[in-house]
Design a protein around this motif. Structure first.
Motif, PDB file in Angstrom:
ATOM      1  N   ARG A   1     -27.562 -25.515  57.286  1.00 39.25           N
ATOM      2  CA  ARG A   1     -27.954 -24.267  58.154  1.00 39.25           C
ATOM      3  C   ARG A   1     -28.513 -23.238  57.222  1.00 39.25           C
ATOM      4  O   ARG A   1     -28.447 -22.071  57.732  1.00 39.25           O
ATOM      5  CB  ARG A   1     -27.104 -23.810  59.203  1.00 39.25           C
ATOM      6  CG  ARG A   1     -26.521 -25.096  59.967  1.00 39.25           C
ATOM      7  CD  ARG A   1     -27.521 -26.068  60.427  1.00 39.25           C
ATOM      8  NE  ARG A   1     -28.414 -25.471  61.521  1.00 39.25           N
ATOM      9  CZ  ARG A   1     -29.445 -26.093  62.051  1.00 39.25           C
ATOM     10  NH1 ARG A   1     -29.482 -27.173  61.770  1.00 39.25           N
ATOM     11  NH2 ARG A   1     -30.145 -25.475  62.972  1.00 39.25           N
TER      12      ARG A   1
ATOM     13  N   GLU B   1     -31.386 -21.264  70.090  1.00 41.25           N
ATOM     14  CA  GLU B   1     -31.187 -20.519  71.384  1.00 41.25           C
ATOM     15  C   GLU B   1     -31.770 -18.992  71.166  1.00 41.25           C
ATOM     16  O   GLU B   1     -31.996 -18.155  72.019  1.00 41.25           O
ATOM     17  CB  GLU B   1     -29.800 -20.486  71.982  1.00 41.25           C
ATOM     18  CG  GLU B   1     -29.394 -21.775  72.541  1.00 41.25           C
ATOM     19  CD  GLU B   1     -30.310 -22.336  73.776  1.00 41.25           C
ATOM     20  OE1 GLU B   1     -30.912 -21.549  74.409  1.00 41.25           O
ATOM     21  OE2 GLU B   1     -30.419 -23.606  73.685  1.00 41.25           O
ATOM     22  N   SER B   2     -31.562 -18.530  70.038  1.00 42.01           N
ATOM     23  CA  SER B   2     -31.846 -17.409  69.529  1.00 42.01           C
ATOM     24  C   SER B   2     -33.314 -17.048  68.577  1.00 42.01           C
ATOM     25  O   SER B   2     -33.993 -16.133  68.931  1.00 42.01           O
ATOM     26  CB  SER B   2     -31.048 -16.703  68.778  1.00 42.01           C
ATOM     27  OG  SER B   2     -30.855 -17.306  67.391  1.00 42.01           O
ATOM     28  N   CYS B   3     -33.474 -18.051  67.835  1.00 43.72           N
ATOM     29  CA  CYS B   3     -34.854 -18.362  66.898  1.00 43.72           C
ATOM     30  C   CYS B   3     -35.026 -16.788  66.135  1.00 43.72           C
ATOM     31  O   CYS B   3     -36.139 -16.256  66.071  1.00 43.72           O
ATOM     32  CB  CYS B   3     -35.953 -18.569  67.730  1.00 43.72           C
ATOM     33  SG  CYS B   3     -35.836 -20.174  68.622  1.00 43.72           S
TER      34      CYS B   3
ATOM     35  N   GLU C   1     -35.512 -29.400  69.310  1.00 44.06           N
ATOM     36  CA  GLU C   1     -35.493 -28.051  68.804  1.00 44.06           C
ATOM     37  C   GLU C   1     -36.403 -27.807  67.819  1.00 44.06           C
ATOM     38  O   GLU C   1     -36.282 -26.714  67.294  1.00 44.06           O
ATOM     39  CB  GLU C   1     -33.994 -28.057  68.110  1.00 44.06           C
ATOM     40  CG  GLU C   1     -32.769 -28.105  69.300  1.00 44.06           C
ATOM     41  CD  GLU C   1     -31.478 -27.855  68.641  1.00 44.06           C
ATOM     42  OE1 GLU C   1     -31.311 -27.607  67.522  1.00 44.06           O
ATOM     43  OE2 GLU C   1     -30.633 -27.767  69.406  1.00 44.06           O
TER      44      GLU C   1
ATOM     45  N   TRP D   1     -38.059 -25.441  62.166  1.00 43.74           N
ATOM     46  CA  TRP D   1     -36.884 -25.223  62.699  1.00 43.74           C
ATOM     47  C   TRP D   1     -36.227 -24.022  62.719  1.00 43.74           C
ATOM     48  O   TRP D   1     -36.473 -23.154  61.381  1.00 43.74           O
ATOM     49  CB  TRP D   1     -35.826 -26.455  62.453  1.00 43.74           C
ATOM     50  CG  TRP D   1     -36.042 -27.697  62.987  1.00 43.74           C
ATOM     51  CD1 TRP D   1     -35.200 -28.117  64.138  1.00 43.74           C
ATOM     52  CD2 TRP D   1     -36.954 -28.637  62.734  1.00 43.74           C
ATOM     53  NE1 TRP D   1     -35.880 -29.398  64.318  1.00 43.74           N
ATOM     54  CE2 TRP D   1     -36.850 -29.842  63.538  1.00 43.74           C
ATOM     55  CE3 TRP D   1     -38.065 -28.653  61.789  1.00 43.74           C
ATOM     56  CZ2 TRP D   1     -37.658 -30.891  63.458  1.00 43.74           C
ATOM     57  CZ3 TRP D   1     -38.998 -29.931  61.637  1.00 43.74           C
ATOM     58  CH2 TRP D   1     -38.513 -30.889  62.493  1.00 43.74           C
ATOM     59  N   TYR D   2     -35.297 -23.232  63.440  1.00 45.05           N
ATOM     60  CA  TYR D   2     -34.664 -22.028  63.108  1.00 45.05           C
ATOM     61  C   TYR D   2     -33.497 -22.332  63.020  1.00 45.05           C
ATOM     62  O   TYR D   2     -32.958 -23.455  63.341  1.00 45.05           O
ATOM     63  CB  TYR D   2     -35.194 -21.090  64.292  1.00 45.05           C
ATOM     64  CG  TYR D   2     -36.482 -20.481  64.544  1.00 45.05           C
ATOM     65  CD1 TYR D   2     -36.763 -19.591  64.105  1.00 45.05           C
ATOM     66  CD2 TYR D   2     -37.390 -21.211  65.231  1.00 45.05           C
ATOM     67  CE1 TYR D   2     -38.015 -18.859  64.230  1.00 45.05           C
ATOM     68  CE2 TYR D   2     -38.563 -20.857  65.479  1.00 45.05           C
ATOM     69  CZ  TYR D   2     -39.018 -19.611  64.874  1.00 45.05           C
ATOM     70  OH  TYR D   2     -40.195 -19.342  65.106  1.00 45.05           O
ATOM     71  N   THR D   3     -32.703 -21.493  62.291  1.00 38.70           N
ATOM     72  CA  THR D   3     -31.313 -21.593  62.354  1.00 38.70           C
ATOM     73  C   THR D   3     -30.376 -21.916  63.619  1.00 38.70           C
ATOM     74  O   THR D   3     -29.512 -22.773  63.864  1.00 38.70           O
ATOM     75  CB  THR D   3     -30.643 -20.612  61.163  1.00 38.70           C
ATOM     76  OG1 THR D   3     -30.888 -19.281  62.018  1.00 38.70           O
ATOM     77  CG2 THR D   3     -31.160 -20.545  59.915  1.00 38.70           C
ATOM     78  N   GLU D   4     -30.881 -21.183  64.692  1.00 37.97           N
ATOM     79  CA  GLU D   4     -30.229 -21.252  66.016  1.00 37.97           C
ATOM     80  C   GLU D   4     -31.363 -21.285  66.944  1.00 37.97           C
ATOM     81  O   GLU D   4     -32.127 -20.436  67.134  1.00 37.97           O
ATOM     82  CB  GLU D   4     -29.517 -19.984  66.355  1.00 37.97           C
ATOM     83  CG  GLU D   4     -28.210 -19.752  65.386  1.00 37.97           C
ATOM     84  CD  GLU D   4     -27.114 -21.081  65.662  1.00 37.97           C
ATOM     85  OE1 GLU D   4     -27.194 -21.643  66.827  1.00 37.97           O
ATOM     86  OE2 GLU D   4     -26.418 -20.891  64.735  1.00 37.97           O
TER      87      GLU D   4
END
Length: 254
Positions: A155, A119-121, A39, A114-117
């Motif tokens: 997060r 799947e959405s970035c 991820e 890294w992004y918080t999510e």
């Protein structure tokens, strides 16, 4: 390269990167195996050339700030411009890909993000820049630092990312990422031109103007000189590579 020169065992592809550096000079030649999903996004100041030798992969990229998935299938070649955040996904067991990058210039820094999510970035979570000499080795301590961070649990983004954003200079040019090319059909479609001219550039100059990808076809006895660091991958037939040691000592190559 013959198959005997490629990594053959699971120990050659250790997680979290599953990367084996084979040659390193001005160019870094790596083989990357699967299965491996991640991820993190690699922040690379260099262009990257991908060639899927066995199996398929998906390259997740941030294309002008938007998340995009690029499938790279077996037999396809793909050139990623410099400065594009990307996350290689290799879920297939025993898949094998070739990756070529250039040597980093003095003062250049790679990064992992890294992004918080995933799947959405939409929002940056954690990021670290570092000097990269061997991708398979230098990424591991950064991955471990993230795994030991507060952000992986909370997060909540790093305060400096929330205040100032990323320090990495991204390539945000719209439409600068070309689609993967089916290499064998491309060669067949351009074979007459390749034979007539002796060679043909697959991309012209790579999108970041750092290297060329050239398909070469010459009759026996023909010599082609390359004054730069050159990676030769033989697809059909045989060839002979002659190294001029005198030219090497003078700072050139043949």
């Amino acid at each position: 390269m013959s198959c005997s020169g490629m990594p053959q065992t699971k120990k050659d592809f250790r997680p979290p990167i599953c990367n084996k550096l084979m040659f390193k000079n001005q160019l870094s030649i790596m083989f990357v195996g699967g299965p491996n999903t991640r991820e993190d996004f690699h922040l690379n100041p260099s262009s990257e050339l991908y060639y899927m030798m066995k199996g398929n992969m998906i390259l997740v990229v941030m294309d002008a700030g938007r998340r995009r998935e690029i499938p790279i299938r077996e037999g396809q070649i793909f050139c990623l411009p410099a400065g594009v955040p990307h996350s290689p996904q290799r879920p297939e067991k025993e898949s094998l890909g070739l990756v070529v990058e250039r040597k980093r210039y003095e003062g250049e820094l790679d990064g992992l993000r890294w992004y918080t999510e995933f799947e959405s970035c939409d929002e940056l979570l954690w990021e670290k820049l570092f000097q990269c000499h061997d991708l398979g080795k230098d990424l591991v301590p950064v991955v471990n630092a993230y795994k030991n961070s507060e952000q992986i649990e909370t997060r909540v983004p790093l305060p400096e990312l929330m205040a100032r954003g990323s320090k990495f200079k991204e390539n945000n040019s719209v439409g600068n990422i070309a689609e993967p090319i089916d290499l064998a059909p491309w060669i067949d479609a351009h074979l007459d031109t390749i034979i007539e001219k002796g060679s043909l550039d697959l991309y012209g100059i790579a999108p970041s103007l750092e290297f060329s990808v050239r398909v070469v076809a010459h009759s026996s006895g023909t010599t082609v000189k390359f004054p730069v660091d050159t990676w030769v991958y033989q697809l059909r037939g045989t060839c002979e590579v002659i190294v001029d040691t005198n030219a090497q000592e003078k700072g050139g190559a043949e």
